[in-house]
Design a protein around this motif. Structure first.
Motif, PDB file in Angstrom:
ATOM      1  N   LEU A 197       0.817  -1.217   0.000  1.00  0.00           N
ATOM      2  CA  LEU A 197       0.000   0.000   0.000  1.00  0.00           C
ATOM      3  C   LEU A 197       0.851   1.267   0.000  1.00  0.00           C
ATOM      4  CD1 LEU A 197      -2.875  -0.877   2.513  1.00  0.00           C
ATOM      5  CD2 LEU A 197      -3.062  -0.626   0.031  1.00  0.00           C
ATOM      6  N   GLY A 198       2.126   1.134   0.384  1.00  0.00           N
ATOM      7  CA  GLY A 198       3.022   2.286   0.355  1.00  0.00           C
ATOM      8  C   GLY A 198       3.539   2.736   1.701  1.00  0.00           C
ATOM      9  N   TYR A 199       3.294   1.942   2.750  1.00  0.00           N
ATOM     10  CA  TYR A 199       3.791   2.329   4.068  1.00  0.00           C
ATOM     11  C   TYR A 199       5.305   2.149   4.147  1.00  0.00           C
ATOM     12  CZ  TYR A 199      -0.746   2.957   6.278  1.00  0.00           C
ATOM     13  OH  TYR A 199      -1.965   3.441   6.631  1.00  0.00           O
ATOM     14  N   LYS A 200       5.949   3.073   4.871  1.00  0.00           N
ATOM     15  CA  LYS A 200       7.375   3.017   5.164  1.00  0.00           C
ATOM     16  C   LYS A 200       7.545   3.156   6.678  1.00  0.00           C
ATOM     17  CE  LYS A 200       8.347   5.447   0.807  1.00  0.00           C
ATOM     18  NZ  LYS A 200       9.036   6.614   0.171  1.00  0.00           N
ATOM     19  N   ILE A 216      10.125   9.935  23.131  1.00  0.00           N
ATOM     20  CA  ILE A 216       9.641  11.253  22.718  1.00  0.00           C
ATOM     21  C   ILE A 216      10.752  12.293  22.825  1.00  0.00           C
ATOM     22  CG2 ILE A 216       8.043  13.129  23.293  1.00  0.00           C
ATOM     23  CD1 ILE A 216       6.712  10.837  21.832  1.00  0.00           C
ATOM     24  N   ASP A 217      11.545  12.228  23.903  1.00  0.00           N
ATOM     25  CA  ASP A 217      12.667  13.159  24.074  1.00  0.00           C
ATOM     26  C   ASP A 217      13.691  12.983  22.952  1.00  0.00           C
ATOM     27  OD1 ASP A 217      11.570  14.252  26.339  1.00  0.00           O
ATOM     28  OD2 ASP A 217      12.754  13.040  27.737  1.00  0.00           O
ATOM     29  N   THR A 218      13.945  11.735  22.569  1.00  0.00           N
ATOM     30  CA  THR A 218      14.898  11.458  21.487  1.00  0.00           C
ATOM     31  C   THR A 218      14.390  12.026  20.170  1.00  0.00           C
ATOM     32  OG1 THR A 218      15.673   9.450  22.579  1.00  0.00           O
ATOM     33  CG2 THR A 218      16.091   9.643  20.218  1.00  0.00           C
ATOM     34  N   ILE A 219      13.101  11.841  19.900  1.00  0.00           N
ATOM     35  CA  ILE A 219      12.506  12.386  18.675  1.00  0.00           C
ATOM     36  C   ILE A 219      12.621  13.905  18.661  1.00  0.00           C
ATOM     37  CG2 ILE A 219      10.329  12.714  17.431  1.00  0.00           C
ATOM     38  CD1 ILE A 219       9.546   9.877  18.375  1.00  0.00           C
ATOM     39  N   ALA A 220      12.296  14.530  19.800  1.00  0.00           N
ATOM     40  CA  ALA A 220      12.302  15.988  19.886  1.00  0.00           C
ATOM     41  C   ALA A 220      13.683  16.574  19.685  1.00  0.00           C
ATOM     42  CB  ALA A 220      11.735  16.425  21.244  1.00  0.00           C
ATOM     43  N   ALA A 221      14.706  15.805  19.946  1.00  0.00           N
ATOM     44  CA  ALA A 221      16.078  16.300  19.833  1.00  0.00           C
ATOM     45  C   ALA A 221      16.565  16.355  18.387  1.00  0.00           C
ATOM     46  CB  ALA A 221      17.022  15.436  20.664  1.00  0.00           C
ATOM     47  N   GLY A 222      15.838  15.730  17.477  1.00  0.00           N
ATOM     48  CA  GLY A 222      16.264  15.710  16.084  1.00  0.00           C
ATOM     49  C   GLY A 222      15.464  16.666  15.212  1.00  0.00           C
ATOM     50  N   GLU A 223      15.863  16.777  13.961  1.00  0.00           N
ATOM     51  CA  GLU A 223      15.162  17.639  13.006  1.00  0.00           C
ATOM     52  C   GLU A 223      14.268  16.850  12.065  1.00  0.00           C
ATOM     53  OE1 GLU A 223      17.756  20.245  10.911  1.00  0.00           O
ATOM     54  OE2 GLU A 223      18.532  21.210  12.732  1.00  0.00           O
ATOM     55  N   THR A 224      14.779  15.713  11.586  1.00  0.00           N
ATOM     56  CA  THR A 224      14.003  14.884  10.677  1.00  0.00           C
ATOM     57  C   THR A 224      14.140  13.409  11.077  1.00  0.00           C
ATOM     58  OG1 THR A 224      15.834  14.630   9.095  1.00  0.00           O
ATOM     59  CG2 THR A 224      14.299  16.464   8.725  1.00  0.00           C
ATOM     60  N   ILE A 225      13.202  12.599  10.583  1.00  0.00           N
ATOM     61  CA  ILE A 225      13.250  11.155  10.783  1.00  0.00           C
ATOM     62  C   ILE A 225      13.132  10.497   9.413  1.00  0.00           C
ATOM     63  CG2 ILE A 225      12.113   9.139  11.797  1.00  0.00           C
ATOM     64  CD1 ILE A 225      11.150  10.954  14.043  1.00  0.00           C
ATOM     65  N   GLU A 226      14.051   9.609   9.140  1.00  0.00           N
ATOM     66  CA  GLU A 226      14.088   8.965   7.831  1.00  0.00           C
ATOM     67  C   GLU A 226      12.966   7.922   7.697  1.00  0.00           C
ATOM     68  OE1 GLU A 226      17.363   6.791   4.885  1.00  0.00           O
ATOM     69  OE2 GLU A 226      17.864   7.269   6.961  1.00  0.00           O
ATOM     70  N   LEU A 227      12.426   7.835   6.484  1.00  0.00           N
ATOM     71  CA  LEU A 227      11.449   6.798   6.154  1.00  0.00           C
ATOM     72  C   LEU A 227      12.162   5.675   5.420  1.00  0.00           C
ATOM     73  CD1 LEU A 227       8.493   9.045   4.894  1.00  0.00           C
ATOM     74  CD2 LEU A 227       8.656   7.850   7.092  1.00  0.00           C
ATOM     75  N   LEU A 228      12.087   4.466   5.994  1.00  0.00           N
ATOM     76  CA  LEU A 228      12.812   3.317   5.464  1.00  0.00           C
ATOM     77  C   LEU A 228      11.843   2.294   4.863  1.00  0.00           C
ATOM     78  CD1 LEU A 228      15.230   2.801   8.480  1.00  0.00           C
ATOM     79  CD2 LEU A 228      15.699   4.034   6.354  1.00  0.00           C
ATOM     80  N   PRO A 229      12.333   1.438   3.987  1.00  0.00           N
ATOM     81  CA  PRO A 229      11.464   0.413   3.415  1.00  0.00           C
ATOM     82  C   PRO A 229      10.878  -0.495   4.489  1.00  0.00           C
ATOM     83  CG  PRO A 229      13.519   0.556   2.191  1.00  0.00           C
ATOM     84  CD  PRO A 229      13.702   1.390   3.421  1.00  0.00           C
ATOM     85  N   LEU A 230       9.632  -0.897   4.292  1.00  0.00           N
ATOM     86  CA  LEU A 230       8.985  -1.813   5.208  1.00  0.00           C
ATOM     87  C   LEU A 230       9.187  -3.239   4.708  1.00  0.00           C
ATOM     88  CD1 LEU A 230       7.171  -2.007   7.736  1.00  0.00           C
ATOM     89  CD2 LEU A 230       5.193  -1.818   6.218  1.00  0.00           C
TER      90      LEU A 230
END
Length: 223
Positions: A144-147, A209-223
């Motif tokens: 379906l296109g999820y990553k 959540i703290d780890t996520i907040a510390a970054g700018e972007t999150i990569e989308l990887l193949p599922l």
């Protein structure tokens, strides 16, 4: 087959749906019956069932967030094979979400979903329903296109016990299939909003959540 929305725990189809959820999902993934009252009455939460004759044979719950122009698929249930339930639910859900985005003056940006990783956790039987097999579901959602988001993901138990539930990936299906990253701020805001209904958050989730907040972007990887 009919695609019917449920907006009250008094709807006879909701009892059938809740029984079905109890058969398919592990206890920590199922909200208590009475706690469904407010979510079902929330116009932003959309619970639809596939009704075949007098039986609820499938269901999907999702929500649309107009401020972010994103959706979240909470769950999808397919209880029988040979009815084309997967496509029926996916097509009707996308049609509904596209209409909501259009009413918001936009084209849908994409949709989140939590997806089991059976390569890490193999004990979920999903009521013995073969079409709900985690290996099958994961490949279907990939088609379906999820990553998957490049984070070590946990979520709070829906039993509100303060336990962290692992063995899943947080995934995103972008409308633009070439999209490679998501803003970390969007992911943080979405998750904190989505799980605001649960008061007892595990420390593992708070750390994530703290780890996520510390970054700018999150990569989308193949599922």
């Amino acid at each position: 087959m009919k695609y019917k929305r449920i907006t009250s725990i008094d709807d006879p189809n909701f009892k059938k749906l809740h029984d079905l959820m109890g058969q398919i999902f592990p206890p920590e993934e199922v909200l208590e019956y009475d706690l469904w009252k407010e979510p079902l009455e929330d116009p932003g939460i959309r619970v639809f069932v596939a009704v075949h004759g007098d039986k609820v044979v499938g269901a999907t719950e999702y929500r649309y967030y107009p401020d972010w122009n994103i959706a979240m698929t909470d769950f999808t249930i397919i209880s029988q094979h040979g009815l084309g339930l997967g496509r029926f639910l996916a097509q009707n859900r996308l049609k509904d979400l596209n209409q909501l985005a259009k009413e918001n003056g936009k084209v849908l940006f994409g949709m989140f979903a939590e997806i089991y990783d059976p390569y890490r956790v193999e004990h979920h039987e999903f009521g013995g329903v073969k079409v709900m097999n985690p290996y099958v579901r994961r490949e279907v959602l990939s088609h379906l296109g999820y990553k998957r988001l490049d984070i070590a993901y946990v979520h709070p138990s829906w039993e509100n016990s303060g336990e962290a539930v692992s063995g899943l990936d947080l995934c995103f299906m972008p409308s633009d299939e070439d999209l490679e990253v998501l803003p970390a701020s969007l992911v943080k805001e979405f998750l904190t909003t989505y799980y605001s209904v649960l008061s007892n958050k595990p420390q593992e989730w708070l750390d994530m959540i703290d780890t996520i907040a510390a970054g700018e972007t999150i990569e989308l990887l193949p599922l």
